[in-house]
Scaffold this motif. Structure first.
Motif, PDB file in Angstrom:
ATOM      1  N   GLY A  81       0.860  -1.180   0.000  1.00 52.96           N
ATOM      2  CA  GLY A  81       0.000   0.000   0.000  1.00 52.96           C
ATOM      3  C   GLY A  81       0.894   1.227   0.000  1.00 52.96           C
ATOM      4  O   GLY A  81       1.867   1.277   0.741  1.00 52.96           O
ATOM      5  N   VAL A 100     -12.225   6.621  -5.709  1.00 59.02           N
ATOM      6  CA  VAL A 100     -10.773   6.740  -5.544  1.00 59.02           C
ATOM      7  C   VAL A 100     -10.247   5.605  -4.659  1.00 59.02           C
ATOM      8  O   VAL A 100      -9.224   4.985  -4.959  1.00 59.02           O
ATOM      9  CB  VAL A 100     -10.404   8.121  -4.954  1.00 59.02           C
ATOM     10  CG1 VAL A 100      -8.931   8.177  -4.592  1.00 59.02           C
ATOM     11  CG2 VAL A 100     -10.758   9.219  -5.944  1.00 59.02           C
ATOM     12  N   ALA A 102     -11.576   2.688  -4.259  1.00 60.96           N
ATOM     13  CA  ALA A 102     -11.710   1.422  -4.988  1.00 60.96           C
ATOM     14  C   ALA A 102     -10.561   1.190  -5.966  1.00 60.96           C
ATOM     15  O   ALA A 102     -10.269   0.051  -6.326  1.00 60.96           O
ATOM     16  CB  ALA A 102     -13.040   1.389  -5.737  1.00 60.96           C
ATOM     17  N   MET A 103      -9.895   2.269  -6.401  1.00 57.37           N
ATOM     18  CA  MET A 103      -8.774   2.114  -7.329  1.00 57.37           C
ATOM     19  C   MET A 103      -7.704   1.187  -6.757  1.00 57.37           C
ATOM     20  O   MET A 103      -7.027   0.476  -7.493  1.00 57.37           O
ATOM     21  CB  MET A 103      -8.151   3.477  -7.638  1.00 57.37           C
ATOM     22  CG  MET A 103      -9.015   4.371  -8.501  1.00 57.37           C
ATOM     23  SD  MET A 103      -8.377   6.057  -8.587  1.00 57.37           S
ATOM     24  CE  MET A 103      -9.599   6.824  -9.666  1.00 57.37           C
ATOM     25  N   GLY A 104      -7.554   1.174  -5.439  1.00 56.22           N
ATOM     26  CA  GLY A 104      -6.560   0.316  -4.803  1.00 56.22           C
ATOM     27  C   GLY A 104      -6.842  -1.170  -4.962  1.00 56.22           C
ATOM     28  O   GLY A 104      -5.953  -1.997  -4.798  1.00 56.22           O
ATOM     29  N   MET A 106      -8.100  -2.581  -7.782  1.00 56.54           N
ATOM     30  CA  MET A 106      -8.168  -2.986  -9.184  1.00 56.54           C
ATOM     31  C   MET A 106      -7.218  -4.111  -9.533  1.00 56.54           C
ATOM     32  O   MET A 106      -7.589  -5.091 -10.150  1.00 56.54           O
ATOM     33  CB  MET A 106      -7.819  -1.770 -10.037  1.00 56.54           C
ATOM     34  CG  MET A 106      -8.865  -1.437 -11.050  1.00 56.54           C
ATOM     35  SD  MET A 106      -8.258  -0.144 -12.117  1.00 56.54           S
ATOM     36  CE  MET A 106      -8.504   1.301 -11.137  1.00 56.54           C
ATOM     37  N   ARG A 107      -5.953  -3.983  -9.132  1.00 57.69           N
ATOM     38  CA  ARG A 107      -4.953  -4.950  -9.551  1.00 57.69           C
ATOM     39  C   ARG A 107      -5.218  -6.320  -8.924  1.00 57.69           C
ATOM     40  O   ARG A 107      -5.103  -7.345  -9.579  1.00 57.69           O
ATOM     41  CB  ARG A 107      -3.577  -4.452  -9.141  1.00 57.69           C
ATOM     42  CG  ARG A 107      -2.497  -5.368  -9.646  1.00 57.69           C
ATOM     43  CD  ARG A 107      -1.181  -4.948  -9.070  1.00 57.69           C
ATOM     44  NE  ARG A 107      -0.148  -5.868  -9.510  1.00 57.69           N
ATOM     45  CZ  ARG A 107       0.962  -6.048  -8.832  1.00 57.69           C
ATOM     46  NH1 ARG A 107       1.159  -5.402  -7.718  1.00 57.69           N
ATOM     47  NH2 ARG A 107       1.859  -6.873  -9.270  1.00 57.69           N
ATOM     48  N   GLN A 157      -7.246   3.873   0.293  1.00 59.87           N
ATOM     49  CA  GLN A 157      -6.926   3.262  -1.003  1.00 59.87           C
ATOM     50  C   GLN A 157      -5.749   2.289  -0.850  1.00 59.87           C
ATOM     51  O   GLN A 157      -5.769   1.176  -1.378  1.00 59.87           O
ATOM     52  CB  GLN A 157      -6.564   4.381  -1.990  1.00 59.87           C
ATOM     53  CG  GLN A 157      -6.308   3.936  -3.407  1.00 59.87           C
ATOM     54  CD  GLN A 157      -5.744   5.077  -4.226  1.00 59.87           C
ATOM     55  OE1 GLN A 157      -4.696   5.641  -3.907  1.00 59.87           O
ATOM     56  NE2 GLN A 157      -6.440   5.437  -5.290  1.00 59.87           N
ATOM     57  N   ALA A 158      -4.738   2.724  -0.082  1.00 60.64           N
ATOM     58  CA  ALA A 158      -3.566   1.876   0.140  1.00 60.64           C
ATOM     59  C   ALA A 158      -3.943   0.611   0.913  1.00 60.64           C
ATOM     60  O   ALA A 158      -3.417  -0.470   0.631  1.00 60.64           O
ATOM     61  CB  ALA A 158      -2.490   2.657   0.889  1.00 60.64           C
ATOM     62  N   ALA A 161      -5.220  -1.942  -1.249  1.00 61.26           N
ATOM     63  CA  ALA A 161      -4.181  -2.628  -2.020  1.00 61.26           C
ATOM     64  C   ALA A 161      -3.424  -3.622  -1.153  1.00 61.26           C
ATOM     65  O   ALA A 161      -2.953  -4.641  -1.636  1.00 61.26           O
ATOM     66  CB  ALA A 161      -3.208  -1.617  -2.622  1.00 61.26           C
TER      67      ALA A 161
ATOM     68  N   ARG B 148     -11.048   2.452 -16.152  1.00 60.17           N
ATOM     69  CA  ARG B 148     -10.749   2.656 -14.733  1.00 60.17           C
ATOM     70  C   ARG B 148      -9.252   2.851 -14.510  1.00 60.17           C
ATOM     71  O   ARG B 148      -8.844   3.604 -13.620  1.00 60.17           O
ATOM     72  CB  ARG B 148     -11.287   1.490 -13.906  1.00 60.17           C
ATOM     73  CG  ARG B 148     -12.820   1.436 -13.905  1.00 60.17           C
ATOM     74  CD  ARG B 148     -13.356   0.444 -12.900  1.00 60.17           C
ATOM     75  NE  ARG B 148     -13.092   0.861 -11.551  1.00 60.17           N
ATOM     76  CZ  ARG B 148     -12.879   0.024 -10.528  1.00 60.17           C
ATOM     77  NH1 ARG B 148     -12.901  -1.281 -10.744  1.00 60.17           N
ATOM     78  NH2 ARG B 148     -12.650   0.470  -9.331  1.00 60.17           N
ATOM     79  N   PHE B 152      -7.438   6.095 -12.902  1.00 55.83           N
ATOM     80  CA  PHE B 152      -6.468   5.962 -11.807  1.00 55.83           C
ATOM     81  C   PHE B 152      -5.200   6.762 -12.128  1.00 55.83           C
ATOM     82  O   PHE B 152      -4.680   7.515 -11.296  1.00 55.83           O
ATOM     83  CB  PHE B 152      -6.136   4.478 -11.618  1.00 55.83           C
ATOM     84  CG  PHE B 152      -5.453   4.135 -10.314  1.00 55.83           C
ATOM     85  CD1 PHE B 152      -5.077   5.110  -9.400  1.00 55.83           C
ATOM     86  CD2 PHE B 152      -5.186   2.801  -9.998  1.00 55.83           C
ATOM     87  CE1 PHE B 152      -4.468   4.770  -8.203  1.00 55.83           C
ATOM     88  CE2 PHE B 152      -4.569   2.452  -8.808  1.00 55.83           C
ATOM     89  CZ  PHE B 152      -4.198   3.448  -7.911  1.00 55.83           C
ATOM     90  N   PHE B 155      -5.720  10.308 -11.711  1.00 62.11           N
ATOM     91  CA  PHE B 155      -5.742  10.683 -10.291  1.00 62.11           C
ATOM     92  C   PHE B 155      -4.318  10.782  -9.761  1.00 62.11           C
ATOM     93  O   PHE B 155      -3.936  11.782  -9.157  1.00 62.11           O
ATOM     94  CB  PHE B 155      -6.544   9.659  -9.477  1.00 62.11           C
ATOM     95  CG  PHE B 155      -6.502   9.927  -7.995  1.00 62.11           C
ATOM     96  CD1 PHE B 155      -7.176  11.009  -7.464  1.00 62.11           C
ATOM     97  CD2 PHE B 155      -5.760   9.119  -7.149  1.00 62.11           C
ATOM     98  CE1 PHE B 155      -7.122  11.286  -6.102  1.00 62.11           C
ATOM     99  CE2 PHE B 155      -5.696   9.389  -5.783  1.00 62.11           C
ATOM    100  CZ  PHE B 155      -6.384  10.464  -5.261  1.00 62.11           C
ATOM    101  N   TYR B 163       1.162   0.256  -7.998  1.00 64.29           N
ATOM    102  CA  TYR B 163       0.253  -0.874  -7.890  1.00 64.29           C
ATOM    103  C   TYR B 163       0.284  -1.757  -9.140  1.00 64.29           C
ATOM    104  O   TYR B 163      -0.624  -2.545  -9.379  1.00 64.29           O
ATOM    105  CB  TYR B 163      -1.183  -0.396  -7.612  1.00 64.29           C
ATOM    106  CG  TYR B 163      -1.343   0.226  -6.233  1.00 64.29           C
ATOM    107  CD1 TYR B 163      -0.316   0.138  -5.292  1.00 64.29           C
ATOM    108  CD2 TYR B 163      -2.498   0.887  -5.873  1.00 64.29           C
ATOM    109  CE1 TYR B 163      -0.443   0.710  -4.041  1.00 64.29           C
ATOM    110  CE2 TYR B 163      -2.636   1.467  -4.613  1.00 64.29           C
ATOM    111  CZ  TYR B 163      -1.603   1.372  -3.709  1.00 64.29           C
ATOM    112  OH  TYR B 163      -1.740   1.943  -2.470  1.00 64.29           O
ATOM    113  N   HIS B 165       0.157  -0.998 -12.459  1.00 55.84           N
ATOM    114  CA  HIS B 165      -0.527  -0.656 -13.703  1.00 55.84           C
ATOM    115  C   HIS B 165       0.503  -0.119 -14.705  1.00 55.84           C
ATOM    116  O   HIS B 165       1.344   0.701 -14.336  1.00 55.84           O
ATOM    117  CB  HIS B 165      -1.630   0.373 -13.450  1.00 55.84           C
ATOM    118  CG  HIS B 165      -2.709  -0.139 -12.542  1.00 55.84           C
ATOM    119  ND1 HIS B 165      -3.696  -0.984 -12.979  1.00 55.84           N
ATOM    120  CD2 HIS B 165      -2.914   0.029 -11.210  1.00 55.84           C
ATOM    121  CE1 HIS B 165      -4.485  -1.296 -11.951  1.00 55.84           C
ATOM    122  NE2 HIS B 165      -4.022  -0.704 -10.868  1.00 55.84           N
TER     123      HIS B 165
END
Lengths: 262, 265
Positions: A81, A100, A102-104, A106-107, A157-158, A161, B148, B152, B155, B163, B165
């Motif tokens: 994170g 924002v 939720a972006m953490g 994604m991967r 966010q972190a 992740a 998305r 990101f 942002f 992460y 990407h």
């Protein structure tokens, strides 16, 4: 590994150059699970370079780096994170706080996660917003939040992740003193609640000394490395900063903020 | 008007290009790529001129050249310390000058080039329309699949990179999509005015909506509306179709400016 608990981060004889200039040399340290390690050093000491190497965005010239049992940037499932040093989000950024955070996720969620949020993502977002104490802000546009609130959003966010290792790069730059203290206290609490390891970089030695289990002071090389009390009173620290730290002499309480500052 | 086959095709093309430009335009506005849009669209002139001289399809040679220019901009930017707008300035003028020099070699090509500079949508054939819709659909699908991640990166590219990407690749992809979209719009409004559809509907949408969902939907709708409105006016008043469409986007923006949402929610 052997009977000893495997470290979360292991760095051995690290050397990193940027644009053909050596920035870091002969850096070795370990971070144990659940430990809060503070990295300090003057401007230009290579603190951010060290973090970028841990994150896998810079390649070392020499030495070994292992993060969560893998090469930097090669972790499976759960990685790191990351809360970078940054200025405020533009007021017009067209996303809500929950988008924002939720972006953490994604991967970790692979291709389907990149396309849309599943219910377990929503649950993770809600849970992590609650952990940093801003669940009521979930629907607000990110740009409308204060600097301290935005920093908490990035922290949530972190946590989406990773709940194993957080890397914080000058996370409180631009925050006022109460907001800075609140932020570090929050990190401290999350560390004990979740068993997180935390690596925080700051030029603000006093703030770090108050929170960290262990301090690493670098200025291109490792100067000193140990518990905060030992480090702040060591001769090596003065060497690293090339100046005296009169305001640190005597008592250094948990928040250690008696001195005249800078 | 609607019973005319060429007008039907033109209207479908206008809606298609308007929707694609609106969707991509969201990122053009968000990432500050307006100048990249101008640069790549003008660079397409070089490719169109090559096509006219070699008697191959100017649209396809323009597309190849625009994509190559987008890749060259991305590559040069990575290899040098120069800012993106400086690098765009170099390639944009270079490619455009090359096109004009090449076209000066053959008089007849100069006439043809005019149609590509300002659009000639009423002359679009059914085959061309199908190709346009197919390519436009592909752009939208790729954009949806990576939406998305692009958001990101907008942002915070540093966190997105940490992460895992592929930030650099996705940024190149955005420029390539921009190049393809520019060429999609050549028939409708021409290379000189395609920027209007890329920037203005998304900018207008940003005046009205605060959330990306609303902004993207609105930008697509405004792009299509501008396309149709511009064509109808052009037909009724016998005006240049491409320029009328570009004007329609700007009129919608100017109407929105005083009416936009106020500072609060």
């Amino acid at each position: 590994m052997n009977e000893r608990v495997a470290p979360v981060v292991r760095v051995e004889g690290l050397r990193v150059s940027r644009d053909d200039h050596p920035v870091l040399e002969d850096i070795s340290f370990e971070v144990a699970p659940g430990e809060f390690a503070g990295i300090c050093g003057p401007n230009g000491a290579g603190k951010t370079t060290l973090l970028k190497t841990l994150l896998g965005s810079l390649k070392p010239d020499a030495g070994e780096v292992t993060v969560l049992g893998a090469l930097p940037g090669r972790q499976q499932d759960e990685g790191i994170g990351y809360v970078p040093q940054r200025s405020a989000v533009p007021a017009s950024f067209p996303a809500r706080v929950r988008d924002v955070v939720a972006m953490g996720r994604m991967r970790r969620r692979g291709w389907r996660g990149r396309l849309r949020m599943a219910s377990e993502d929503r649950e993770a977002v809600r849970q992590n917003l609650a952990r940093v104490g801003i669940e009521t802000l979930a629907e607000r546009p990110i740009g409308q939040l204060s600097g301290g609130e935005q920093r908490r959003v990035v922290l949530a966010q972190a946590l989406c992740a990773s709940t194993r290792l957080l890397i914080l790069d000058e996370p409180t730059v631009g925050l006022d003193l109460p907001a800075e203290q609140n932020f570090y206290e929050l990190c401290r609490r999350l560390q004990s609640e979740l068993g997180l390891s935390v690596i925080a970089v700051s030029h603000d030695l006093v703030a770090l000394a108050g929170e960290a289990d262990r301090l690493l002071c670098i200025n291109r090389r490792m100067h000193v490395h140990g518990n905060p009390d030992e480090v702040v009173h060591s001769h090596a620290l003065k060497e690293a900063y090339a100046c005296e730290f009169d305001f640190l002499r005597g008592e250094l309480d948990h928040h250690g903020r008696h001195g005249p500052g800078h | 008007m609607l019973e005319l086959a060429f007008m039907q095709r033109a209207l479908v093309a206008a809606v298609g290009v308007g929707v694609v430009c609106g969707g991509l335009g969201f990122f053009v506005v968000l990432r500050g790529l307006a100048f990249a849009g101008v640069g790549i669209s003008h660079a397409a002139i070089g490719g169109i001129a090559i096509g006219l001289l070699l008697d191959v399809s100017p649209e396809w040679s323009g597309a190849v050249f625009a994509i190559a220019t987008a890749l060259a901009i991305a590559w040069t930017r990575r290899r040098s310390q120069l800012s993106q707008d400086t690098v765009i300035g170099v390639f944009f003028t270079g490619a455009m000058a090359l096109g004009l020099v090449l076209v000066s070699l053959r008089r007849s090509a100069q006439q043809d080039l005019f149609g590509y500079l300002f659009g000639n949508v009423l002359a679009i054939s059914s085959i061309e329309l199908l190709a346009l819709l197919g390519l436009g659909g592909a752009v939208l699908i790729i954009l949806a699949l990576t939406f998305r991640e692009h958001l990101f990166i907008a942002f915070d590219d540093e966190i997105a990179s940490a992460y895992g990407h592929p930030v650099a690749k996705l940024e190149v992809l955005l420029l390539v999509l921009l190049a393809i979209t520019v060429v999609l719009g050549v028939r409708l409004v021409g290379v000189l005015l395609i920027e209007a559809l890329l920037v203005v509907p998304a900018a207008t949408a940003a005046l009205w909506a605060r959330d990306y969902r609303g902004q993207v939907t609105l930008a697509m709708g405004l792009g299509a509306t501008s396309g149709v409105a511009g064509l109808v006016f052009a037909y009724q008043l016998d005006l240049a179709a491409g320029a009328s469409i570009a004007l329609a986007t700007v009129v919608l923006f100017l109407i929105s400016l005083p009416l936009q949402r106020s500072g609060s929610d």
